[in-house]
Design a protein around this motif. Structure first.
Motif, PDB file in Angstrom:
ATOM      1  N   MET A 185      56.685  16.126   2.092  1.00 55.34           N
ATOM      2  CA  MET A 185      58.008  17.061   1.144  1.00 55.34           C
ATOM      3  C   MET A 185      58.247  16.573  -0.307  1.00 55.34           C
ATOM      4  O   MET A 185      58.062  15.596  -0.707  1.00 55.34           O
ATOM      5  N   VAL A 186      58.863  17.446  -0.841  1.00 53.64           N
ATOM      6  CA  VAL A 186      59.249  18.029  -2.387  1.00 53.64           C
ATOM      7  C   VAL A 186      60.432  18.322  -2.786  1.00 53.64           C
ATOM      8  O   VAL A 186      60.739  18.640  -1.795  1.00 53.64           O
ATOM      9  N   ASN A 187      60.744  17.538  -3.381  1.00 55.43           N
ATOM     10  CA  ASN A 187      62.616  17.602  -4.193  1.00 55.43           C
ATOM     11  C   ASN A 187      62.348  18.141  -5.351  1.00 55.43           C
ATOM     12  O   ASN A 187      61.914  17.033  -5.935  1.00 55.43           O
ATOM     13  N   ILE A 188      62.926  18.702  -6.001  1.00 60.00           N
ATOM     14  CA  ILE A 188      63.048  18.550  -6.848  1.00 60.00           C
ATOM     15  C   ILE A 188      64.599  18.621  -7.532  1.00 60.00           C
ATOM     16  O   ILE A 188      65.702  18.981  -6.937  1.00 60.00           O
ATOM     17  N   ASP A 189      64.689  17.520  -8.122  1.00 60.61           N
ATOM     18  CA  ASP A 189      65.938  16.634  -8.418  1.00 60.61           C
ATOM     19  C   ASP A 189      66.961  17.602  -9.994  1.00 60.61           C
ATOM     20  O   ASP A 189      67.933  18.118  -9.340  1.00 60.61           O
ATOM     21  N   GLN A 190      66.524  17.238 -11.076  1.00 60.64           N
ATOM     22  CA  GLN A 190      67.474  18.434 -11.627  1.00 60.64           C
ATOM     23  C   GLN A 190      66.843  20.019 -12.359  1.00 60.64           C
ATOM     24  O   GLN A 190      65.327  20.316 -12.512  1.00 60.64           O
ATOM     25  N   PHE A 191      67.560  20.152 -13.031  1.00 59.78           N
ATOM     26  CA  PHE A 191      66.966  21.768 -13.801  1.00 59.78           C
ATOM     27  C   PHE A 191      68.231  21.765 -15.002  1.00 59.78           C
ATOM     28  O   PHE A 191      69.336  20.856 -15.161  1.00 59.78           O
ATOM     29  N   PRO A 192      67.271  22.393 -16.267  1.00 58.90           N
ATOM     30  CA  PRO A 192      68.272  22.215 -16.915  1.00 58.90           C
ATOM     31  C   PRO A 192      67.854  23.823 -17.262  1.00 58.90           C
ATOM     32  O   PRO A 192      68.319  25.129 -17.592  1.00 58.90           O
ATOM     33  N   TYR A 193      69.393  23.888 -16.433  1.00 62.40           N
ATOM     34  CA  TYR A 193      69.788  25.200 -16.276  1.00 62.40           C
ATOM     35  C   TYR A 193      71.067  25.902 -17.494  1.00 62.40           C
ATOM     36  O   TYR A 193      70.716  27.266 -17.328  1.00 62.40           O
ATOM     37  N   HIS A 194      71.425  25.438 -18.524  1.00 67.76           N
ATOM     38  CA  HIS A 194      71.139  25.949 -19.151  1.00 67.76           C
ATOM     39  C   HIS A 194      70.621  26.842 -20.280  1.00 67.76           C
ATOM     40  O   HIS A 194      70.496  27.929 -21.000  1.00 67.76           O
ATOM     41  N   GLU A 195      69.102  26.677 -20.044  1.00 65.58           N
ATOM     42  CA  GLU A 195      67.661  27.113 -20.608  1.00 65.58           C
ATOM     43  C   GLU A 195      67.579  28.365 -18.964  1.00 65.58           C
ATOM     44  O   GLU A 195      66.684  29.406 -19.584  1.00 65.58           O
ATOM     45  N   LEU A 196      68.238  27.870 -17.786  1.00 66.24           N
ATOM     46  CA  LEU A 196      67.274  29.137 -17.135  1.00 66.24           C
ATOM     47  C   LEU A 196      68.845  30.110 -16.421  1.00 66.24           C
ATOM     48  O   LEU A 196      68.360  31.093 -15.763  1.00 66.24           O
ATOM     49  N   ASN A 197      69.637  30.624 -17.438  1.00 67.21           N
ATOM     50  CA  ASN A 197      70.693  31.835 -17.491  1.00 67.21           C
ATOM     51  C   ASN A 197      70.036  32.991 -17.819  1.00 67.21           C
ATOM     52  O   ASN A 197      70.683  33.913 -18.134  1.00 67.21           O
ATOM     53  N   GLU A 198      68.757  32.884 -17.173  1.00 71.78           N
ATOM     54  CA  GLU A 198      68.385  34.616 -17.060  1.00 71.78           C
ATOM     55  C   GLU A 198      69.245  36.397 -16.872  1.00 71.78           C
ATOM     56  O   GLU A 198      69.529  35.573 -16.036  1.00 71.78           O
ATOM     57  N   GLY A 199      70.357  36.848 -17.460  1.00 71.24           N
ATOM     58  CA  GLY A 199      70.710  38.181 -16.873  1.00 71.24           C
ATOM     59  C   GLY A 199      72.113  37.579 -16.757  1.00 71.24           C
ATOM     60  O   GLY A 199      72.974  38.580 -15.885  1.00 71.24           O
ATOM     61  N   GLY A 200      72.008  36.293 -16.765  1.00 65.59           N
ATOM     62  CA  GLY A 200      73.998  35.547 -16.408  1.00 65.59           C
ATOM     63  C   GLY A 200      74.103  35.047 -14.970  1.00 65.59           C
ATOM     64  O   GLY A 200      75.092  35.279 -14.208  1.00 65.59           O
ATOM     65  N   VAL A 201      72.915  34.588 -14.644  1.00 65.35           N
ATOM     66  CA  VAL A 201      73.103  34.925 -13.168  1.00 65.35           C
ATOM     67  C   VAL A 201      73.785  33.515 -12.650  1.00 65.35           C
ATOM     68  O   VAL A 201      74.122  33.330 -11.921  1.00 65.35           O
ATOM     69  N   LEU A 202      73.886  32.444 -13.715  1.00 61.77           N
ATOM     70  CA  LEU A 202      74.663  31.415 -13.933  1.00 61.77           C
ATOM     71  C   LEU A 202      76.153  31.596 -14.188  1.00 61.77           C
ATOM     72  O   LEU A 202      76.679  30.497 -14.297  1.00 61.77           O
ATOM     73  N   ASP A 203      76.066  32.490 -14.235  1.00 66.35           N
ATOM     74  CA  ASP A 203      77.871  32.546 -15.599  1.00 66.35           C
ATOM     75  C   ASP A 203      78.880  32.483 -14.392  1.00 66.35           C
ATOM     76  O   ASP A 203      78.221  33.020 -13.540  1.00 66.35           O
ATOM     77  N   CYS A 204      79.762  31.361 -14.331  1.00 66.42           N
ATOM     78  CA  CYS A 204      80.905  31.478 -13.801  1.00 66.42           C
ATOM     79  C   CYS A 204      82.344  32.796 -13.739  1.00 66.42           C
ATOM     80  O   CYS A 204      82.325  32.374 -15.245  1.00 66.42           O
ATOM     81  N   LEU A 205      82.386  32.920 -12.736  1.00 67.73           N
ATOM     82  CA  LEU A 205      84.283  33.618 -13.392  1.00 67.73           C
ATOM     83  C   LEU A 205      85.187  33.896 -13.188  1.00 67.73           C
ATOM     84  O   LEU A 205      85.655  34.362 -13.398  1.00 67.73           O
ATOM     85  N   VAL A 206      84.958  32.621 -12.084  1.00 71.08           N
ATOM     86  CA  VAL A 206      86.350  32.272 -11.334  1.00 71.08           C
ATOM     87  C   VAL A 206      87.035  31.054 -12.711  1.00 71.08           C
ATOM     88  O   VAL A 206      86.828  30.749 -13.792  1.00 71.08           O
ATOM     89  N   SER A 207      88.477  31.763 -12.909  1.00 71.61           N
ATOM     90  CA  SER A 207      89.392  30.964 -13.842  1.00 71.61           C
ATOM     91  C   SER A 207      89.980  30.141 -13.403  1.00 71.61           C
ATOM     92  O   SER A 207      90.636  29.051 -14.140  1.00 71.61           O
ATOM     93  N   ASP A 208      90.525  29.182 -12.462  1.00 74.56           N
ATOM     94  CA  ASP A 208      90.629  27.919 -11.766  1.00 74.56           C
ATOM     95  C   ASP A 208      90.099  27.309 -12.150  1.00 74.56           C
ATOM     96  O   ASP A 208      88.506  27.364 -11.723  1.00 74.56           O
ATOM     97  N   PRO A 209      90.325  26.218 -13.237  1.00 72.50           N
ATOM     98  CA  PRO A 209      89.281  25.522 -13.346  1.00 72.50           C
ATOM     99  C   PRO A 209      88.725  24.490 -11.791  1.00 72.50           C
ATOM    100  O   PRO A 209      87.624  24.347 -11.901  1.00 72.50           O
TER     101      PRO A 209
END
Length: 202
Positions: free
Chosen positions: A45-69
């Motif tokens: 079985m394969v598990n990928i644990d950590q990702f450099p999300y700040h480098e992967l946000n192509e097109g803003g797919v990881l942008d958060c839009l909710v205002s409540d913290p």
């Protein structure tokens, strides 16, 4: 009160998450992990644990839009899980429910990091630090305290109530417990400094 806009955003990503969690692929991954954990592995079985999300946000797919913290943090978690699922899932498993973090806090070990900011890239959310030693000699060991863990039951109840209102008709809602991280290297390097962990000059 959570705003209607925040609720709409959360429901949209929540529906995507629930659809993926109910998929045959996810159910098969659950079955295969259970086989592995029961000593009856069918395949590695394969598990990928950590990702450099700040480098992967192509097109803003990881942008958060909710205002409540709090719910913005939960939105981030869902968006990251969906990114992994859609791009490089390995054999990851999505919980078939919404796990809402309980309001659990810890006091820490009594030591505070002493750091210098060396470089900041606000656009990519990247920060470089230099950590100065606060755990430097035998006497400093006395500053280490037992951790005290507390639970704010009223806040947990509030979160669960909001989650049921947001997600209750999409998938079940459950309270999530406390994950105690034992990554010693992650912590000790911030308290001693990376160089001191490798070489102790006297």
């Amino acid at each position: 009160m959570i705003t209607d806009n925040d609720k709409s955003i959360l429901r949209k990503v929540g529906e995507q998450y629930a659809e993926a969690a109910a998929s045959p692929r996810n159910r098969e991954n659950i079955r295969l992990w259970k086989c592995l954990n029961r000593g009856k592995m069918e395949r590695p079985m394969v598990n990928i644990d950590q990702f450099p999300y700040h480098e992967l946000n192509e097109g803003g797919v990881l942008d958060c839009l909710v205002s409540d913290p709090f719910w913005r943090g939960y939105e981030q978690r869902i968006r990251r899980e969906l990114y992994k699922w859609n791009n490089c899932p390995g054999d990851m498993v999505l919980d078939p429910f919404f796990k809402i973090p309980m309001a659990i806090n810890d006091s820490g070990y009594g030591l505070s990091r002493r750091e210098e900011l060396l470089l900041s890239d606000a656009k990519n959310d990247v920060v470089s630090h230099k950590y100065n030693a606060v755990l430097d000699n035998d006497a400093d060991i006395e500053n280490i305290k037992d951790m005290v863990i507390t639970h704010d039951e009223a806040e947990t109840s509030r979160r669960i109530g909001q989650a049921v209102d947001i997600f209750g008709d999409i998938a079940p809602v459950r309270a999530g417990g406390y994950m105690f991280h034992l990554g010693l290297w992650d912590e000790i390097t911030c308290l001693m400094g990376v160089e001191n962990c490798y070489i102790r000059a006297r």
